[in-house]
Design a protein around this motif. Structure first.
Motif, PDB file in Angstrom:
ATOM      1  N   ARG A   1     -41.675 -42.205 -58.972  1.00  0.00           N
ATOM      2  CA  ARG A   1     -42.292 -40.532 -58.889  1.00  0.00           C
ATOM      3  C   ARG A   1     -42.721 -40.325 -56.893  1.00  0.00           C
ATOM      4  NH1 ARG A   1     -47.427 -38.102 -61.222  1.00  0.00           N
ATOM      5  NH2 ARG A   1     -46.360 -38.661 -64.023  1.00  0.00           N
ATOM      6  N   LYS A   2     -43.799 -42.254 -57.236  1.00  0.00           N
ATOM      7  CA  LYS A   2     -44.200 -42.485 -55.271  1.00  0.00           C
ATOM      8  C   LYS A   2     -43.049 -42.416 -54.016  1.00  0.00           C
ATOM      9  CE  LYS A   2     -47.378 -45.324 -53.297  1.00  0.00           C
ATOM     10  NZ  LYS A   2     -48.377 -46.574 -52.989  1.00  0.00           N
ATOM     11  N   ARG A   3     -42.042 -42.804 -54.588  1.00  0.00           N
ATOM     12  CA  ARG A   3     -40.996 -43.484 -53.244  1.00  0.00           C
ATOM     13  C   ARG A   3     -40.252 -42.429 -53.183  1.00  0.00           C
ATOM     14  NH1 ARG A   3     -40.197 -49.158 -55.727  1.00  0.00           N
ATOM     15  NH2 ARG A   3     -42.083 -50.164 -55.197  1.00  0.00           N
ATOM     16  N   ALA A   4     -39.692 -41.190 -54.619  1.00  0.00           N
ATOM     17  CA  ALA A   4     -38.484 -40.492 -54.237  1.00  0.00           C
ATOM     18  C   ALA A   4     -39.389 -38.741 -53.904  1.00  0.00           C
ATOM     19  CB  ALA A   4     -38.262 -40.550 -55.459  1.00  0.00           C
ATOM     20  N   GLN A   5     -40.420 -38.543 -54.586  1.00  0.00           N
ATOM     21  CA  GLN A   5     -40.849 -37.857 -54.213  1.00  0.00           C
ATOM     22  C   GLN A   5     -40.778 -36.635 -52.927  1.00  0.00           C
ATOM     23  OE1 GLN A   5     -45.016 -37.360 -56.051  1.00  0.00           O
ATOM     24  NE2 GLN A   5     -45.641 -38.328 -53.870  1.00  0.00           N
ATOM     25  N   GLY A   6     -40.649 -37.530 -51.625  1.00  0.00           N
ATOM     26  CA  GLY A   6     -40.668 -37.010 -50.720  1.00  0.00           C
ATOM     27  C   GLY A   6     -39.525 -36.608 -50.204  1.00  0.00           C
ATOM     28  N   GLU A   7     -38.329 -37.211 -50.801  1.00  0.00           N
ATOM     29  CA  GLU A   7     -37.126 -37.019 -50.649  1.00  0.00           C
ATOM     30  C   GLU A   7     -37.058 -35.597 -52.210  1.00  0.00           C
ATOM     31  OE1 GLU A   7     -34.517 -40.217 -50.639  1.00  0.00           O
ATOM     32  OE2 GLU A   7     -35.688 -41.678 -49.371  1.00  0.00           O
ATOM     33  N   LYS A   8     -37.181 -35.262 -52.539  1.00  0.00           N
ATOM     34  CA  LYS A   8     -36.913 -34.264 -53.919  1.00  0.00           C
ATOM     35  C   LYS A   8     -35.595 -35.310 -54.315  1.00  0.00           C
ATOM     36  CE  LYS A   8     -41.140 -32.697 -53.598  1.00  0.00           C
ATOM     37  NZ  LYS A   8     -42.288 -32.827 -54.919  1.00  0.00           N
ATOM     38  N   PRO A   9     -35.670 -35.972 -55.047  1.00  0.00           N
ATOM     39  CA  PRO A   9     -33.447 -35.647 -55.150  1.00  0.00           C
ATOM     40  C   PRO A   9     -33.537 -34.539 -56.569  1.00  0.00           C
ATOM     41  CG  PRO A   9     -35.322 -37.394 -56.293  1.00  0.00           C
ATOM     42  CD  PRO A   9     -36.081 -36.761 -55.272  1.00  0.00           C
ATOM     43  N   LEU A  10     -34.376 -34.143 -57.320  1.00  0.00           N
ATOM     44  CA  LEU A  10     -34.625 -33.791 -58.528  1.00  0.00           C
ATOM     45  C   LEU A  10     -34.691 -31.989 -58.090  1.00  0.00           C
ATOM     46  CD1 LEU A  10     -35.570 -35.181 -61.044  1.00  0.00           C
ATOM     47  CD2 LEU A  10     -33.180 -34.835 -60.646  1.00  0.00           C
ATOM     48  N   ALA A  11     -34.394 -31.391 -55.798  1.00  0.00           N
ATOM     49  CA  ALA A  11     -35.367 -30.300 -56.186  1.00  0.00           C
ATOM     50  C   ALA A  11     -33.738 -29.103 -56.346  1.00  0.00           C
ATOM     51  CB  ALA A  11     -34.731 -30.386 -54.503  1.00  0.00           C
TER      52      ALA A  11
ATOM     53  N   ALA B   1     -47.719 -38.631 -74.561  1.00  0.00           N
ATOM     54  CA  ALA B   1     -47.933 -38.768 -73.255  1.00  0.00           C
ATOM     55  C   ALA B   1     -47.573 -39.328 -72.389  1.00  0.00           C
ATOM     56  CB  ALA B   1     -49.262 -39.694 -73.804  1.00  0.00           C
ATOM     57  N   GLN B   2     -47.020 -40.125 -72.943  1.00  0.00           N
ATOM     58  CA  GLN B   2     -45.454 -41.371 -72.065  1.00  0.00           C
ATOM     59  C   GLN B   2     -44.428 -39.420 -71.159  1.00  0.00           C
ATOM     60  OE1 GLN B   2     -45.933 -41.571 -75.235  1.00  0.00           O
ATOM     61  NE2 GLN B   2     -47.969 -43.438 -75.091  1.00  0.00           N
ATOM     62  N   THR B   3     -44.442 -38.952 -72.241  1.00  0.00           N
ATOM     63  CA  THR B   3     -43.450 -37.995 -72.263  1.00  0.00           C
ATOM     64  C   THR B   3     -43.864 -37.293 -71.319  1.00  0.00           C
ATOM     65  OG1 THR B   3     -42.578 -37.980 -74.644  1.00  0.00           O
ATOM     66  CG2 THR B   3     -42.055 -36.393 -72.936  1.00  0.00           C
ATOM     67  N   ALA B   4     -45.329 -36.885 -71.267  1.00  0.00           N
ATOM     68  CA  ALA B   4     -46.411 -36.041 -70.310  1.00  0.00           C
ATOM     69  C   ALA B   4     -46.429 -36.465 -69.001  1.00  0.00           C
ATOM     70  CB  ALA B   4     -47.410 -35.914 -70.866  1.00  0.00           C
ATOM     71  N   VAL B   5     -45.537 -38.404 -68.440  1.00  0.00           N
ATOM     72  CA  VAL B   5     -46.282 -38.759 -67.499  1.00  0.00           C
ATOM     73  C   VAL B   5     -44.326 -38.666 -67.022  1.00  0.00           C
ATOM     74  CG1 VAL B   5     -46.220 -40.833 -66.800  1.00  0.00           C
ATOM     75  CG2 VAL B   5     -47.686 -40.040 -68.335  1.00  0.00           C
ATOM     76  N   LEU B   6     -43.224 -38.064 -67.793  1.00  0.00           N
ATOM     77  CA  LEU B   6     -42.096 -38.699 -67.012  1.00  0.00           C
ATOM     78  C   LEU B   6     -41.400 -37.183 -67.201  1.00  0.00           C
ATOM     79  CD1 LEU B   6     -39.003 -38.465 -67.289  1.00  0.00           C
ATOM     80  CD2 LEU B   6     -38.565 -38.421 -69.791  1.00  0.00           C
ATOM     81  N   MET B   7     -41.948 -36.426 -67.749  1.00  0.00           N
ATOM     82  CA  MET B   7     -42.075 -34.473 -67.256  1.00  0.00           C
ATOM     83  C   MET B   7     -42.745 -34.605 -65.700  1.00  0.00           C
ATOM     84  SD  MET B   7     -42.774 -32.675 -70.679  1.00  0.00           S
ATOM     85  CE  MET B   7     -42.703 -30.980 -70.146  1.00  0.00           C
ATOM     86  N   GLU B   8     -44.150 -35.186 -65.523  1.00  0.00           N
ATOM     87  CA  GLU B   8     -44.208 -34.557 -64.723  1.00  0.00           C
ATOM     88  C   GLU B   8     -44.311 -35.402 -63.199  1.00  0.00           C
ATOM     89  OE1 GLU B   8     -49.252 -33.012 -66.595  1.00  0.00           O
ATOM     90  OE2 GLU B   8     -49.116 -35.326 -65.428  1.00  0.00           O
ATOM     91  N   THR B   9     -43.512 -36.596 -62.913  1.00  0.00           N
ATOM     92  CA  THR B   9     -42.534 -37.362 -62.607  1.00  0.00           C
ATOM     93  C   THR B   9     -41.264 -36.151 -61.915  1.00  0.00           C
ATOM     94  OG1 THR B   9     -43.529 -39.273 -63.404  1.00  0.00           O
ATOM     95  CG2 THR B   9     -41.025 -39.556 -61.831  1.00  0.00           C
ATOM     96  N   LEU B  10     -40.347 -35.443 -63.102  1.00  0.00           N
ATOM     97  CA  LEU B  10     -39.510 -35.038 -62.310  1.00  0.00           C
ATOM     98  C   LEU B  10     -40.060 -33.654 -61.732  1.00  0.00           C
ATOM     99  CD1 LEU B  10     -37.344 -34.876 -66.770  1.00  0.00           C
ATOM    100  CD2 LEU B  10     -37.305 -35.932 -64.331  1.00  0.00           C
ATOM    101  N   GLY B  11     -41.423 -33.424 -62.238  1.00  0.00           N
ATOM    102  CA  GLY B  11     -41.756 -31.882 -61.938  1.00  0.00           C
ATOM    103  C   GLY B  11     -41.874 -32.706 -60.095  1.00  0.00           C
ATOM    104  N   ALA B  12     -42.854 -33.446 -59.952  1.00  0.00           N
ATOM    105  CA  ALA B  12     -42.765 -34.119 -58.094  1.00  0.00           C
ATOM    106  C   ALA B  12     -41.663 -34.417 -57.814  1.00  0.00           C
ATOM    107  CB  ALA B  12     -43.772 -35.105 -58.544  1.00  0.00           C
ATOM    108  N   LEU B  13     -40.326 -34.669 -58.243  1.00  0.00           N
ATOM    109  CA  LEU B  13     -39.128 -34.896 -57.794  1.00  0.00           C
ATOM    110  C   LEU B  13     -38.494 -33.731 -57.526  1.00  0.00           C
ATOM    111  CD1 LEU B  13     -37.657 -37.715 -59.356  1.00  0.00           C
ATOM    112  CD2 LEU B  13     -39.271 -38.196 -58.053  1.00  0.00           C
ATOM    113  N   GLY B  14     -38.653 -32.585 -58.057  1.00  0.00           N
ATOM    114  CA  GLY B  14     -38.286 -30.908 -57.868  1.00  0.00           C
ATOM    115  C   GLY B  14     -37.608 -30.657 -58.723  1.00  0.00           C
ATOM    116  N   ALA B  15     -37.782 -30.930 -59.986  1.00  0.00           N
ATOM    117  CA  ALA B  15     -37.666 -30.249 -60.253  1.00  0.00           C
ATOM    118  C   ALA B  15     -38.494 -28.948 -62.262  1.00  0.00           C
ATOM    119  CB  ALA B  15     -36.730 -31.298 -62.136  1.00  0.00           C
ATOM    120  N   GLN B  16     -37.418 -27.873 -61.666  1.00  0.00           N
ATOM    121  CA  GLN B  16     -38.522 -27.053 -63.403  1.00  0.00           C
ATOM    122  C   GLN B  16     -37.805 -27.758 -64.465  1.00  0.00           C
ATOM    123  OE1 GLN B  16     -37.455 -23.209 -62.193  1.00  0.00           O
ATOM    124  NE2 GLN B  16     -37.489 -23.515 -60.264  1.00  0.00           N
TER     125      GLN B  16
END
Length: 631
Positions: free
Chosen positions: A235-245, A257-272
């Motif tokens: 999440r930290k390294r790839a959110q700048g590039e937004k590979p899932l925009a 809770a673990q799925t929530a971390v995944l979902m928020e990571t996908l959101g940080a990478l640009g996904a809806q």
């Protein structure tokens, strides 16, 4: 149909490098001890002169009060303690004031100084002029108890409208936090589908049990982040590039809770993202509330009906003006729902990521029939999923699930595990280590030989069904345990499933008029036969560990990171790289996921020299094993 190994579309070097420690927000420990829940007793030593007067004062306070509900005066020299020895304000219990008589013939008690009563009420010794020792006259007091009218069953008058027994049974087995479970009775009685809820931003595009539990869910997510270092690093390294925009991901997995971390990571990478649960019992209500509060459209709650289950999936998919282009599935239900009900939408999907045996099997069936018009990534058979999630996760969570639901002792118990794949291997290893006698059933001669070499006896289920104490299925098949098996089981046999689907145990055959179902506690049912025999069925035949307990967060970090990379790979792959087929995750990505988790253990990899790499015919940076290698 062919299973192919994908070539990565994303350069992993962009994400590589020394892994930083996940710097999640600190979690403050929350302690909640209701008044009167636990009372610590205190002891103090009184001066001898004051101790002589203490019994009389205590007797007057404990036995002489007629109300039985008031507090006695504090003991002299012990501030904060009542005459009964309890802290002031603590609930009192009936106490007897009895005289403890010491043995006058015991050497230590022949001549007792009046200043040392040893903590008891020994009689004083009188010495006559001729040296004869006699006991002083004593007044024998009648043993009295506190007022018999004192009520000992006083409890808080409002625990929602749930009975106390229900609250106790749920708190001992539910996998969500105890604090979040103290909800009003309306939450238990009213279906979330009938509620009108909004988050703090005014959005109502979600359906969860109680949006007010979001704060508790956020704390659980923060705890999970500390044990998911690779996902946090990604999440930290790839959110700048937004590979899932531009990616619109619809997901159907266990909402934890673990799925929530995944979902928020996908959101940080640009996904809806829009999400539903793949299991009606595994959702953590407070986590679903936290996600909804953060703006994620989540449709799930613990204890959904079958109708609720499909309604939630449809609410995720059928949204005006929102066309999903990626699917993250666990079990294949979401994929098949879109395929059957929204065929035009299915054709526009860019890629599917599937993580379960059941879901992958269904994808292969579609591919074989020529009906799979979307490239799919088989995450379940990736090394990082199968060797870690399936094996190590189940090795720990099988014991957790059984303990939480049955409180049983494993030592000496006879257990039959159906299936010796990675899940079965983990279950068998854990039970054997606890002292259980473990049998294995298997259809595959290779897995069967592995079971024999590991020291387990290979049997057919019919051979041991009458004698075993526990039956565990982990095959991914259907009707592994049939009604005939269930009829022949011994009284109080425990039956549970560690496979994804609820088809392994023929639970439907138990819903007949001659059998009685009795709910013991959350996710635990007694199924009673006419002759009085009963079996203990856990989670109604659904996945035991996620329905009845939790799973290790660190292992799920490995799986979630694999899923995230698979989504990035499929979404960014150039057109034509992936055809309408099922693919395995590239070996390079498996190795990358593993390398992200090594710093947690302060592990240091050995690097090949140029000469060694040339000798083996390998790139120094991997991949280090061919695709056909079996770990």
């Amino acid at each position: 149909m062919s299973v192919q190994v994908a070539a990565p579309a994303v350069e992993l070097k962009e994400l590589s490098g020394p892994m930083d420690k996940a710097a999640g927000p600190p979690c403050e420990p929350v302690t909640a001890h209701p008044p009167g829940h636990a009372v610590a007793t205190a002891q103090c030593s009184l001066p001898a002169a004051e101790r002589e007067a203490a019994p009389a004062a205590a007797s007057s306070s404990a036995c002489g009060s007629g109300g039985g509900g008031g507090e006695g005066p504090a003991l002299s020299g012990c501030p904060g303690l009542s005459a009964t020895g309890l802290p002031l304000g603590a609930a009192k219990v009936p106490q007897a004031s009895a005289m403890k008589r010491s043995d006058p013939h015991h050497p230590q008690h022949r001549h007792r100084d009046s200043g040392d009563n040893g903590g008891g009420s020994a009689a004083e010794a009188l010495v006559s002029p001729d040296g004869t020792v006699t006991e002083a006259p004593r007044t024998v007091k009648k043993i009295q108890f506190a007022d018999q009218k004192q009520e000992f069953n006083k409890r808080p008058t409002k625990i929602g409208r749930r009975s106390l027994s229900r609250s106790i049974s749920q708190s001992s087995t539910d996998s969500y936090s105890s604090a979040a479970s103290y909800t009003d009775s309306s939450d238990d009685e009213t279906s979330p589908r009938d509620k009108q809820q909004k988050n703090s931003k005014g959005s109502s595009d979600f359906c969860v049990k109680n949006i007010k539990q979001a704060e508790f869910g956020r704390r659980e997510i923060e705890i999970a982040e500390q044990e998911m270092p690779a996902l946090m690093a990604l999440r930290k390294r790839a959110q700048g590039e937004k590979p899932l925009a531009g990616a619109k991901i619809v997901g159907c997995t266990h909402i934890t809770a673990q799925t929530a971390v995944l979902m928020e990571t996908l959101g940080a990478l640009g996904a809806q993202c829009r999400w539903a649960a793949c299991n009606i019992y595994s959702t953590l209500n407070e986590v679903a509330a936290a996600l909804a509060e953060s703006g994620f459209p989540v449709f799930a709650w613990k204890g959904e009906s079958e109708d609720d289950f499909w309604w939630c999936i449809d609410r995720c998919v059928n949204v005006e003006g929102w066309q999903p282009n990626m699917i993250l599935d666990d079990g294949g239900d979401l994929t098949h729902w879109i395929y059957k009900k929204y065929p035009n939408m299915f054709k526009k999907i860019k890629g599917i990521v599937e993580e379960s045996v059941t879901g992958v099997h269904r994808l292969y069936q579609l591919s074989k029939a020529g009906k799979l018009c979307v490239p799919a990534m088989n995450v379940n058979d990736s090394v990082t999923k199968q060797k870690f999630d399936n094996l190590y996760c189940c090795r720990e969570s099988i014991l957790d699930g059984l303990k939480r639901t049955t409180d049983m002792m494993f030592g000496g118990k006879q257990v039959v595990v159906c299936g010796y794949g990675e899940v079965g291997k983990g279950c068998c290893a854990a039970l054997k280590a606890m002292g259980s006698i473990v049998y294995v059933t298997e259809i595959d001669p290779i897995c069967a030989l592995q079971a024999c070499m590991d020291g387990f006896r290979l049997v057919k289920l019919n051979e041991v069904i009458r004698q075993v104490d526990i039956v565990i299925t982990c095959t991914g098949n259907k009707n592994v345990v049939t009604r005939e098996h269930l009829d022949r089981m011994k009284n109080s046999c425990i039956v549970c499933n560690m496979g994804h689907s609820n088809t392994e145990i023929d639970v439907a055959s138990l819903r007949t008029p001659e059998l009685t179902w009795e709910r013991v506690r959350s996710q635990v049912d007694h199924v009673i036969w006419p002759d009085g025999k009963r079996i203990v069925l856990l989670a109604e035949g659904r996945l035991l560990n996620l329905s009845c307990s939790t799973v290790p967060t660190f292992v799920l970090s490995i799986t979630a990171t694999t899923q995230a990379l698979a989504l990035i790979e499929l979404y960014n792959a150039p057109e034509g790289r992936y055809k309408q087929d099922v693919y395995l995750l590239p070996k390079k990505m498996d190795e990358y996921v593993a390398s992200l988790h090594l710093p947690t253990f302060d592990a240091h990899l050995t690097e090949l020299t140029d000469e060694q790499a040339k000798y083996l015919g390998l790139n120094k940076n991997g991949p280090f094993k061919p695709n056909y290698y079996r770990y």
